[in-house]
Design a protein around this motif. Structure first.
Motif, PDB file in Angstrom:
ATOM      1  N   ALA A  75       3.270  36.030  18.997  1.00 21.34           N
ATOM      2  CA  ALA A  75       1.867  36.007  18.564  1.00 21.34           C
ATOM      3  C   ALA A  75       1.259  37.402  18.620  1.00 21.34           C
ATOM      4  O   ALA A  75       0.420  37.757  17.788  1.00 21.34           O
ATOM      5  CB  ALA A  75       1.066  35.043  19.426  1.00 21.34           C
ATOM      6  N   SER A  76       1.686  38.209  19.546  1.00 25.72           N
ATOM      7  CA  SER A  76       1.136  39.559  19.682  1.00 25.72           C
ATOM      8  C   SER A  76       1.483  40.452  18.494  1.00 25.72           C
ATOM      9  O   SER A  76       0.830  41.466  18.262  1.00 25.72           O
ATOM     10  CB  SER A  76       1.633  40.208  20.976  1.00 25.72           C
ATOM     11  N   ALA A  77       2.487  40.072  17.725  1.00 26.77           N
ATOM     12  CA  ALA A  77       2.903  40.872  16.573  1.00 26.77           C
ATOM     13  C   ALA A  77       2.193  40.451  15.287  1.00 26.77           C
ATOM     14  O   ALA A  77       2.326  41.126  14.269  1.00 26.77           O
ATOM     15  CB  ALA A  77       4.417  40.766  16.383  1.00 26.77           C
ATOM     16  N   VAL A  78       1.470  39.351  15.312  1.00 27.00           N
ATOM     17  CA  VAL A  78       0.793  38.839  14.118  1.00 27.00           C
ATOM     18  C   VAL A  78      -0.548  39.542  13.951  1.00 27.00           C
ATOM     19  O   VAL A  78      -1.384  39.520  14.851  1.00 27.00           O
ATOM     20  CB  VAL A  78       0.584  37.308  14.210  1.00 27.00           C
ATOM     21  N   THR A  79      -0.734  40.151  12.799  1.00 27.45           N
ATOM     22  CA  THR A  79      -2.008  40.814  12.529  1.00 27.45           C
ATOM     23  C   THR A  79      -3.066  39.784  12.166  1.00 27.45           C
ATOM     24  O   THR A  79      -2.751  38.665  11.753  1.00 27.45           O
ATOM     25  CB  THR A  79      -1.876  41.806  11.364  1.00 27.45           C
ATOM     26  N   ASN A  80      -4.319  40.182  12.314  1.00 23.33           N
ATOM     27  CA  ASN A  80      -5.412  39.295  11.918  1.00 23.33           C
ATOM     28  C   ASN A  80      -5.317  38.961  10.444  1.00 23.33           C
ATOM     29  O   ASN A  80      -5.560  37.814  10.045  1.00 23.33           O
ATOM     30  CB  ASN A  80      -6.769  39.947  12.213  1.00 23.33           C
ATOM     31  N   GLU A  81      -4.952  39.929   9.619  1.00 22.73           N
ATOM     32  CA  GLU A  81      -4.850  39.702   8.181  1.00 22.73           C
ATOM     33  C   GLU A  81      -3.773  38.667   7.863  1.00 22.73           C
ATOM     34  O   GLU A  81      -3.972  37.780   7.047  1.00 22.73           O
ATOM     35  CB  GLU A  81      -4.554  41.014   7.444  1.00 22.73           C
ATOM     36  N   ALA A  82      -2.608  38.779   8.514  1.00 18.15           N
ATOM     37  CA  ALA A  82      -1.523  37.823   8.281  1.00 18.15           C
ATOM     38  C   ALA A  82      -1.911  36.426   8.753  1.00 18.15           C
ATOM     39  O   ALA A  82      -1.621  35.429   8.081  1.00 18.15           O
ATOM     40  CB  ALA A  82      -0.246  38.282   8.981  1.00 18.15           C
ATOM     41  N   ALA A  83      -2.581  36.342   9.893  1.00 20.68           N
ATOM     42  CA  ALA A  83      -3.012  35.042  10.420  1.00 20.68           C
ATOM     43  C   ALA A  83      -4.024  34.396   9.490  1.00 20.68           C
ATOM     44  O   ALA A  83      -3.943  33.192   9.199  1.00 20.68           O
ATOM     45  CB  ALA A  83      -3.593  35.206  11.819  1.00 20.68           C
ATOM     46  N   GLU A  84      -4.981  35.180   8.995  1.00 20.70           N
ATOM     47  CA  GLU A  84      -5.990  34.631   8.090  1.00 20.70           C
ATOM     48  C   GLU A  84      -5.377  34.199   6.763  1.00 20.70           C
ATOM     49  O   GLU A  84      -5.753  33.157   6.215  1.00 20.70           O
ATOM     50  CB  GLU A  84      -7.104  35.649   7.870  1.00 20.70           C
ATOM     51  N   ALA A  85      -4.427  34.965   6.235  1.00 19.46           N
ATOM     52  CA  ALA A  85      -3.765  34.583   4.983  1.00 19.46           C
ATOM     53  C   ALA A  85      -2.977  33.293   5.169  1.00 19.46           C
ATOM     54  O   ALA A  85      -2.993  32.414   4.305  1.00 19.46           O
ATOM     55  CB  ALA A  85      -2.845  35.710   4.501  1.00 19.46           C
TER      56      ALA A  85
END
Length: 98
Positions: A75-85
């Motif tokens: 989870a620490s490697a997931v960017t906010n942009e990737a999570a929102e997409a």
């Protein structure tokens, strides 16, 4: 799924990012098909897709939300942009289309 619906003479709207694949499938199906290249990981324009499909082929009887993705890794490697997409593709856009 598109092939089976076409076999039953359904009118189809196919939406995906890659127009070339959609157009190739359209040629194969032999039923009325509206092709729309779109990125469903963005909520902008989702409702307009339904309007365009309805204008092309009439009312929508069945909606199959078949797009989706999964974020794999810490989870620490997931960017906010990737999570929102991912959230948009897997939840927000399907809810708007429904």
């Amino acid at each position: 799924m598109a092939r089976e619906y076409a076999r039953r003479e359904a009118r189809l709207t196919l939406i995906a990012r890659r127009a070339d694949r959609l157009l190739a499938l359209k040629q194969e199906l032999g039923t009325p098909v509206f092709v729309c290249a779109a990125d469903l990981s963005r909520v902008e324009g989702a409702s307009a897709l339904l309007d365009r499909a309805t204008q092309e082929l009439g009312p929508i009887d069945v909606l199959i939300n078949n797009a989706g993705s999964q974020l794999v890794g810490p989870a620490s490697a997931v960017t906010n942009e990737a999570a929102e997409a991912s959230l948009c593709l897997n939840y927000t856009v399907p809810m708007r289309l429904i």
